[in-house]
Motif scaffolding. Structure first.
Motif, PDB file in Angstrom:
ATOM      1  N   CYS A 193     -57.228   4.038 -22.537  1.00 22.30           N
ATOM      2  CA  CYS A 193     -56.415   4.592 -21.480  1.00 22.30           C
ATOM      3  C   CYS A 193     -57.055   5.920 -21.027  1.00 22.30           C
ATOM      4  CB  CYS A 193     -55.029   4.819 -22.004  1.00 22.30           C
ATOM      5  SG  CYS A 193     -53.753   4.104 -21.035  1.00 22.30           S
ATOM      6  N   PHE A 194     -57.987   5.818 -20.116  1.00 24.20           N
ATOM      7  CA  PHE A 194     -58.707   6.984 -19.613  1.00 24.20           C
ATOM      8  C   PHE A 194     -57.739   7.978 -18.975  1.00 24.20           C
ATOM      9  CE2 PHE A 194     -60.883   8.957 -15.992  1.00 24.20           C
ATOM     10  CZ  PHE A 194     -61.848   9.655 -16.681  1.00 24.20           C
ATOM     11  N   PHE A 195     -56.742   7.460 -18.279  1.00 25.98           N
ATOM     12  CA  PHE A 195     -55.771   8.313 -17.591  1.00 25.98           C
ATOM     13  C   PHE A 195     -54.996   9.165 -18.590  1.00 25.98           C
ATOM     14  CE2 PHE A 195     -51.501   8.934 -15.804  1.00 25.98           C
ATOM     15  CZ  PHE A 195     -51.850   9.705 -14.712  1.00 25.98           C
ATOM     16  N   CYS A 196     -54.594   8.565 -19.727  1.00 21.60           N
ATOM     17  CA  CYS A 196     -53.840   9.316 -20.742  1.00 21.60           C
ATOM     18  C   CYS A 196     -54.655  10.481 -21.287  1.00 21.60           C
ATOM     19  CB  CYS A 196     -53.437   8.386 -21.878  1.00 21.60           C
ATOM     20  SG  CYS A 196     -52.242   7.150 -21.411  1.00 21.60           S
ATOM     21  N   VAL A 197     -55.937  10.250 -21.514  1.00 27.17           N
ATOM     22  CA  VAL A 197     -56.799  11.306 -22.042  1.00 27.17           C
ATOM     23  C   VAL A 197     -56.917  12.449 -21.036  1.00 27.17           C
ATOM     24  CG1 VAL A 197     -59.128  11.839 -22.805  1.00 27.17           C
ATOM     25  CG2 VAL A 197     -58.046   9.723 -23.527  1.00 27.17           C
ATOM     26  N   CYS A 198     -57.131  12.104 -19.752  1.00 28.95           N
ATOM     27  CA  CYS A 198     -57.251  13.150 -18.723  1.00 28.95           C
ATOM     28  C   CYS A 198     -55.951  13.937 -18.580  1.00 28.95           C
ATOM     29  CB  CYS A 198     -57.649  12.535 -17.390  1.00 28.95           C
ATOM     30  SG  CYS A 198     -59.378  12.080 -17.315  1.00 28.95           S
ATOM     31  N   VAL A 199     -54.817  13.252 -18.604  1.00 31.67           N
ATOM     32  CA  VAL A 199     -53.525  13.942 -18.495  1.00 31.67           C
ATOM     33  C   VAL A 199     -53.310  14.842 -19.699  1.00 31.67           C
ATOM     34  CG1 VAL A 199     -51.027  13.564 -18.553  1.00 31.67           C
ATOM     35  CG2 VAL A 199     -52.443  12.257 -16.993  1.00 31.67           C
ATOM     36  N   ASP A 200     -53.689  14.362 -20.878  1.00 34.88           N
ATOM     37  CA  ASP A 200     -53.511  15.160 -22.077  1.00 34.88           C
ATOM     38  C   ASP A 200     -54.347  16.433 -22.042  1.00 34.88           C
ATOM     39  OD1 ASP A 200     -51.760  15.003 -24.080  1.00 34.88           O
ATOM     40  OD2 ASP A 200     -53.040  13.903 -25.448  1.00 34.88           O
ATOM     41  N   PHE A 201     -55.610  16.321 -21.592  1.00 39.47           N
ATOM     42  CA  PHE A 201     -56.440  17.521 -21.498  1.00 39.47           C
ATOM     43  C   PHE A 201     -55.923  18.466 -20.405  1.00 39.47           C
ATOM     44  CE2 PHE A 201     -59.747  15.186 -23.869  1.00 39.47           C
ATOM     45  CZ  PHE A 201     -59.980  16.153 -24.827  1.00 39.47           C
ATOM     46  N   THR A 202     -55.361  17.910 -19.346  1.00 37.00           N
ATOM     47  CA  THR A 202     -54.780  18.754 -18.302  1.00 37.00           C
ATOM     48  C   THR A 202     -53.561  19.489 -18.839  1.00 37.00           C
ATOM     49  OG1 THR A 202     -55.541  17.179 -16.650  1.00 37.00           O
ATOM     50  CG2 THR A 202     -53.878  18.761 -15.956  1.00 37.00           C
ATOM     51  N   LEU A 203     -52.707  18.788 -19.584  1.00 38.22           N
ATOM     52  CA  LEU A 203     -51.538  19.439 -20.161  1.00 38.22           C
ATOM     53  C   LEU A 203     -51.917  20.500 -21.178  1.00 38.22           C
ATOM     54  CD1 LEU A 203     -49.082  16.446 -20.590  1.00 38.22           C
ATOM     55  CD2 LEU A 203     -49.037  18.260 -18.875  1.00 38.22           C
ATOM     56  N   SER A 204     -52.970  20.233 -21.952  1.00 38.30           N
ATOM     57  CA  SER A 204     -53.400  21.261 -22.897  1.00 38.30           C
ATOM     58  C   SER A 204     -53.971  22.463 -22.157  1.00 38.30           C
ATOM     59  CB  SER A 204     -54.420  20.699 -23.886  1.00 38.30           C
ATOM     60  OG  SER A 204     -55.603  20.341 -23.219  1.00 38.30           O
ATOM     61  N   GLY A 205     -54.597  22.220 -21.007  1.00 36.46           N
ATOM     62  CA  GLY A 205     -55.071  23.325 -20.183  1.00 36.46           C
ATOM     63  C   GLY A 205     -53.913  24.146 -19.630  1.00 36.46           C
ATOM     64  N   LEU A 206     -52.820  23.458 -19.247  1.00 39.34           N
ATOM     65  CA  LEU A 206     -51.642  24.170 -18.757  1.00 39.34           C
ATOM     66  C   LEU A 206     -50.942  24.931 -19.877  1.00 39.34           C
ATOM     67  CD1 LEU A 206     -50.142  21.570 -16.283  1.00 39.34           C
ATOM     68  CD2 LEU A 206     -51.323  23.693 -15.737  1.00 39.34           C
ATOM     69  N   ALA A 207     -51.009  24.385 -21.097  1.00 43.44           N
ATOM     70  CA  ALA A 207     -50.399  25.085 -22.222  1.00 43.44           C
ATOM     71  C   ALA A 207     -51.119  26.395 -22.507  1.00 43.44           C
ATOM     72  CB  ALA A 207     -50.411  24.195 -23.463  1.00 43.44           C
ATOM     73  N   LEU A 208     -52.388  26.442 -22.176  1.00 39.72           N
ATOM     74  CA  LEU A 208     -53.182  27.651 -22.415  1.00 39.72           C
ATOM     75  C   LEU A 208     -53.385  28.427 -21.116  1.00 39.72           C
ATOM     76  CD1 LEU A 208     -55.771  25.938 -24.733  1.00 39.72           C
ATOM     77  CD2 LEU A 208     -53.961  27.486 -25.437  1.00 39.72           C
ATOM     78  N   ILE A 209     -52.347  28.503 -20.289  1.00 35.48           N
ATOM     79  CA  ILE A 209     -52.478  29.092 -18.958  1.00 35.48           C
ATOM     80  C   ILE A 209     -52.807  30.582 -19.009  1.00 35.48           C
ATOM     81  CG2 ILE A 209     -50.069  29.711 -18.536  1.00 35.48           C
ATOM     82  CD1 ILE A 209     -50.792  28.053 -15.782  1.00 35.48           C
ATOM     83  N   THR A 210     -52.514  31.225 -20.128  1.00 36.71           N
ATOM     84  CA  THR A 210     -52.834  32.653 -20.231  1.00 36.71           C
ATOM     85  C   THR A 210     -54.306  32.876 -20.579  1.00 36.71           C
ATOM     86  OG1 THR A 210     -52.176  32.643 -22.548  1.00 36.71           O
ATOM     87  CG2 THR A 210     -50.498  33.248 -20.922  1.00 36.71           C
ATOM     88  N   ARG A 211     -55.031  31.775 -20.839  1.00 38.30           N
ATOM     89  CA  ARG A 211     -56.450  31.879 -21.181  1.00 38.30           C
ATOM     90  C   ARG A 211     -57.279  31.147 -20.126  1.00 38.30           C
ATOM     91  NH1 ARG A 211     -55.073  29.825 -27.089  1.00 38.30           N
ATOM     92  NH2 ARG A 211     -53.997  31.662 -27.848  1.00 38.30           N
ATOM     93  N   PRO A 212     -57.857  31.879 -19.193  1.00 36.37           N
ATOM     94  CA  PRO A 212     -58.601  31.237 -18.107  1.00 36.37           C
ATOM     95  C   PRO A 212     -59.796  30.410 -18.584  1.00 36.37           C
ATOM     96  CG  PRO A 212     -58.255  33.560 -17.621  1.00 36.37           C
ATOM     97  CD  PRO A 212     -57.806  33.324 -19.015  1.00 36.37           C
ATOM     98  N   LEU A 213     -60.468  30.820 -19.659  1.00 39.26           N
ATOM     99  CA  LEU A 213     -61.585  30.041 -20.161  1.00 39.26           C
ATOM    100  C   LEU A 213     -61.130  28.687 -20.691  1.00 39.26           C
ATOM    101  CD1 LEU A 213     -63.939  32.525 -22.021  1.00 39.26           C
ATOM    102  CD2 LEU A 213     -64.347  31.291 -19.911  1.00 39.26           C
ATOM    103  N   ALA A 214     -59.913  28.634 -21.238  1.00 39.64           N
ATOM    104  CA  ALA A 214     -59.388  27.359 -21.727  1.00 39.64           C
ATOM    105  C   ALA A 214     -59.119  26.403 -20.572  1.00 39.64           C
ATOM    106  CB  ALA A 214     -58.118  27.589 -22.535  1.00 39.64           C
TER     107      ALA A 214
ATOM    108  N   VAL B 136     -50.257   3.300 -29.838  1.00 39.45           N
ATOM    109  CA  VAL B 136     -48.895   2.779 -29.661  1.00 39.45           C
ATOM    110  C   VAL B 136     -48.833   1.849 -28.466  1.00 39.45           C
ATOM    111  CG1 VAL B 136     -46.541   3.466 -29.047  1.00 39.45           C
ATOM    112  CG2 VAL B 136     -47.758   4.666 -30.850  1.00 39.45           C
ATOM    113  N   HIS B 137     -49.464   2.221 -27.374  1.00 39.65           N
ATOM    114  CA  HIS B 137     -49.464   1.370 -26.177  1.00 39.65           C
ATOM    115  C   HIS B 137     -50.135   0.026 -26.465  1.00 39.65           C
ATOM    116  CE1 HIS B 137     -49.803   0.122 -22.027  1.00 39.65           C
ATOM    117  NE2 HIS B 137     -51.114   0.006 -22.176  1.00 39.65           N
ATOM    118  N   ALA B 138     -51.237   0.045 -27.197  1.00 41.25           N
ATOM    119  CA  ALA B 138     -51.937  -1.201 -27.501  1.00 41.25           C
ATOM    120  C   ALA B 138     -51.143  -2.074 -28.465  1.00 41.25           C
ATOM    121  CB  ALA B 138     -53.309  -0.896 -28.086  1.00 41.25           C
ATOM    122  N   SER B 139     -50.402  -1.478 -29.364  1.00 40.75           N
ATOM    123  CA  SER B 139     -49.645  -2.277 -30.324  1.00 40.75           C
ATOM    124  C   SER B 139     -48.352  -2.821 -29.725  1.00 40.75           C
ATOM    125  CB  SER B 139     -49.348  -1.467 -31.579  1.00 40.75           C
ATOM    126  OG  SER B 139     -48.511  -0.382 -31.260  1.00 40.75           O
ATOM    127  N   VAL B 140     -47.755  -2.115 -28.786  1.00 38.83           N
ATOM    128  CA  VAL B 140     -46.509  -2.561 -28.171  1.00 38.83           C
ATOM    129  C   VAL B 140     -46.764  -3.596 -27.082  1.00 38.83           C
ATOM    130  CG1 VAL B 140     -44.539  -1.774 -26.788  1.00 38.83           C
ATOM    131  CG2 VAL B 140     -45.278  -0.461 -28.741  1.00 38.83           C
TER     132      VAL B 140
END
Length: 164
Positions: free
Chosen positions: A1-22, A134-138
């Motif tokens: 699930c390429f989309f899930c990975v990209c969304v996850d990295f985007t969300l982790s980037g938003l979680a670190l919004i106080t760190r521009p390098l992140a 989980v997606h693959a098993s369900v």
């Protein structure tokens, strides 16, 4: 699930919004994953992200420096008996695609490390891996046919109860 990975990295980037390098590290990670994606579905019809990026980037460079744009073209591949190679190497700005993927992944790793966000990347990676598993098993094959069969069985039982 390429989309899930990209969304996850985007969300982790938003979680670190106080760190521009992140955030820049998340963008580089997403860009390197996009260069790896060979899917012909989505925004760019009939070619990968790397090939589309290469064409658009070279066209933009050609506006400013045609000589540099000519240098950035991929090398010519020999055609043997009217057929090109079955699996062509994808070039980005005259270099093989793996050069850009390794460069962007290295840059993102340095940015994640320098912004102390490497643990967040690990959390995002493990979360996306868990979601994919989980997606693959369900997921069940032929779900629509199974639901139709269940519906018919339910109707048959319901008819039997209504006759009583």
């Amino acid at each position: 699930c390429f989309f899930c990975v990209c969304v996850d990295f985007t969300l982790s980037g938003l979680a670190l919004i106080t760190r521009p390098l992140a955030i820049l590290g998340a963008a580089f990670t997403a860009l390197s994953l996009a260069f790896l994606n060979d899917s012909s579905k989505g925004m760019f019809l009939f070619c990968s992200f790397a090939a589309s990026f290469n064409e658009k980037f070279i066209r933009t460079i050609r506006l400013f420096s045609p000589h540099l744009a000519a240098k950035m073209r991929p090398p010519h591949m020999p055609v043997i008996r009217g057929r090109s190679a079955a699996r062509k190497t994808v070039y980005v700005c005259g270099k093989p695609r793996w050069v850009f993927v390794v460069t962007f992944l290295t840059a993102s790793l340095v940015m994640w490390f320098s912004s102390c966000g490497l643990l967040w990347v690990l959390y995002a990676f493990l979360t996306s891996l868990a979601v994919i598993i989980v997606h693959a098993s369900v997921r069940t094959p032929n779900l629509k046919a199974r639901l139709n069969t269940f519906r018919e069985e339910f109707r048959a039982v319901w008819r039997n109860y209504s006759e009583l």
